[in-house]
Design a protein around this motif. Structure first.
Motif, PDB file in Angstrom:
ATOM      1  N   UNK A 156      23.790   3.365  44.900  1.00  0.00           N
ATOM      2  CA  UNK A 156      22.074   3.289  45.277  1.00  0.00           C
ATOM      3  C   UNK A 156      21.368   2.215  44.506  1.00  0.00           C
ATOM      4  N   UNK A 157      22.142   0.870  43.590  1.00  0.00           N
ATOM      5  CA  UNK A 157      21.485   0.039  42.654  1.00  0.00           C
ATOM      6  C   UNK A 157      21.481  -1.203  43.487  1.00  0.00           C
ATOM      7  N   UNK A 158      22.623  -0.981  44.828  1.00  0.00           N
ATOM      8  CA  UNK A 158      23.417  -2.297  45.249  1.00  0.00           C
ATOM      9  C   UNK A 158      22.591  -2.177  46.365  1.00  0.00           C
ATOM     10  N   UNK A 159      21.958  -0.831  46.787  1.00  0.00           N
ATOM     11  CA  UNK A 159      21.085   0.029  48.578  1.00  0.00           C
ATOM     12  C   UNK A 159      19.924  -1.176  48.252  1.00  0.00           C
ATOM     13  N   UNK A 180      30.806   4.067  58.213  1.00  0.00           N
ATOM     14  CA  UNK A 180      29.842   3.843  59.426  1.00  0.00           C
ATOM     15  C   UNK A 180      28.920   3.375  59.350  1.00  0.00           C
ATOM     16  N   UNK A 181      28.143   3.741  58.522  1.00  0.00           N
ATOM     17  CA  UNK A 181      27.355   2.735  57.892  1.00  0.00           C
ATOM     18  C   UNK A 181      27.685   1.511  57.535  1.00  0.00           C
ATOM     19  N   UNK A 182      28.587   1.420  57.283  1.00  0.00           N
ATOM     20  CA  UNK A 182      28.901  -0.029  56.456  1.00  0.00           C
ATOM     21  C   UNK A 182      29.450  -1.189  57.641  1.00  0.00           C
ATOM     22  N   UNK A 183      29.886   0.078  58.811  1.00  0.00           N
ATOM     23  CA  UNK A 183      30.698  -0.803  60.385  1.00  0.00           C
ATOM     24  C   UNK A 183      29.253  -1.103  60.683  1.00  0.00           C
ATOM     25  N   UNK A 221      26.749  -6.497  51.280  1.00  0.00           N
ATOM     26  CA  UNK A 221      27.489  -5.822  51.827  1.00  0.00           C
ATOM     27  C   UNK A 221      29.013  -5.705  51.561  1.00  0.00           C
ATOM     28  N   UNK A 222      29.448  -6.361  51.049  1.00  0.00           N
ATOM     29  CA  UNK A 222      30.385  -6.718  50.347  1.00  0.00           C
ATOM     30  C   UNK A 222      30.344  -5.713  48.661  1.00  0.00           C
ATOM     31  N   UNK A 223      29.024  -6.188  48.480  1.00  0.00           N
ATOM     32  CA  UNK A 223      29.449  -5.501  47.295  1.00  0.00           C
ATOM     33  C   UNK A 223      29.262  -3.913  47.695  1.00  0.00           C
ATOM     34  N   UNK A 224      28.636  -3.667  48.291  1.00  0.00           N
ATOM     35  CA  UNK A 224      28.726  -2.458  49.129  1.00  0.00           C
ATOM     36  C   UNK A 224      29.618  -1.578  49.461  1.00  0.00           C
TER      37      UNK A 224
END
Lengths: 152, 133
Positions: free
Chosen positions: A95-98, A56-59, A117-120
């Protein structure tokens, strides 16, 4: 080697791999240790909830980043949520990507945000696949009459 | 409702905790960590729910308050609870790493502020000594 010993060995090796490669950290191990007779499915349940949230968050972040004028505060708020939940379940790579993603939001760097975002998304898919493998191995142990080995 | 007897592994069997966080995942993890210590856990999705619980007469031995939440955030909820006369220990929990944010949150009336993720060791450290109630 009997089936149970084989499966236990596979779980130990796979868990070590997940930690070594930074997919999960000690927080995940803590959650696994909390699993007991009264809540055997706790880890599977919370992980499942996490990935639903993640999706949901990614979208939401993707939609926000597609806008002509990006609301970086809104994107940051979604990243902040994901950062909190990922650290709480021990999803270390996510977490690290965030952390990097938050910096891009603060800098109002749209391209940086899109890359993050792509990495997440990539890390979420990888972790989901890896944990599904782990949980399958655990189910196989139980089906073979054994119990899930205690986490170190 | 406050205090209670200790069970054999040192956890409190009648220790009531409120977990305030807008994330379902975080609430679930915190609930599991705390129930493993024998604590009774109630949840609130935001600061307003936490305040409303107290308006309706609830009391908690310990409150874990997230900082950023919709509707009513942690600092505002903490200020309101203190203004209402709530004396429970309130522990701020945040993903935010800026010291200035921690400082503002503490000034709202917290007893302590910690960074996520919460661990059993961290949570246990907030258990008051027995027999002090």
């Amino acid at each position: 080697m009997d089936l149970l010993s084989q499966l236990r060995g596979q779980i130990a090796d796979f868990s070590a791999f997940l930690h070594r490669e930074g997919f999960v950290d000690d927080q995940f191990t803590q959650l696994q240790k909390l699993r007991d007779e009264s809540s055997p499915g706790f880890v599977v349940e919370v992980v499942s909830l996490f990935f639903e949230d993640c999706e949901k968050l990614v979208n939401n972040m993707a939609k926000a980043l597609e806008q002509q004028i990006v609301d970086f505060k809104q994107v940051d708020s979604h990243v902040h949520q994901l950062k909190g939940s990922s650290s709480s379940i021990g999803a270390a790579r996510i977490h690290n990507v965030c952390i990097a993603f938050k910096t891009c939001c603060e800098d109002q760097n749209r391209d940086g945000c899109v890359r993050c975002l792509q990495q997440v998304n990539h890390e979420c898919i990888q972790l989901k696949n890896n944990l599904q493998t782990l949980f399958k191995l655990e189910q196989q142990i139980i089906a073979a009459g054994g119990s899930i080995p205690a986490m170190q | 409702m406050a205090g209670g007897e200790e069970n054999s592994d040192g956890g409190k069997t009648d220790f009531h905790v409120l977990v305030v966080d807008d994330s379902t995942v975080v609430r679930m993890v915190h609930r599991m960590l705390m129930t493993s210590l024998g604590w009774k856990v109630q949840e609130a999705k935001n600061g307003k729910e936490a305040v409303d619980l107290h308006i309706n007469g609830a009391y908690f031995d310990l409150i874990f308050m997230d900082m950023e939440m919709p509707i009513m955030n942690g600092p505002t909820a903490t200020r309101e609870l203190r203004a209402m006369g709530v004396k429970s220990n309130i522990i701020g929990v945040t993903s935010c790493t800026f010291e200035s944010a921690h400082k503002d949150f503490i000034e709202a009336g917290l007893n302590h502020c910690v960074s996520k993720p919460l661990t059993i060791a961290m949570i246990s450290s907030f258990l008051p000594d027995s027999n002090n109630k």
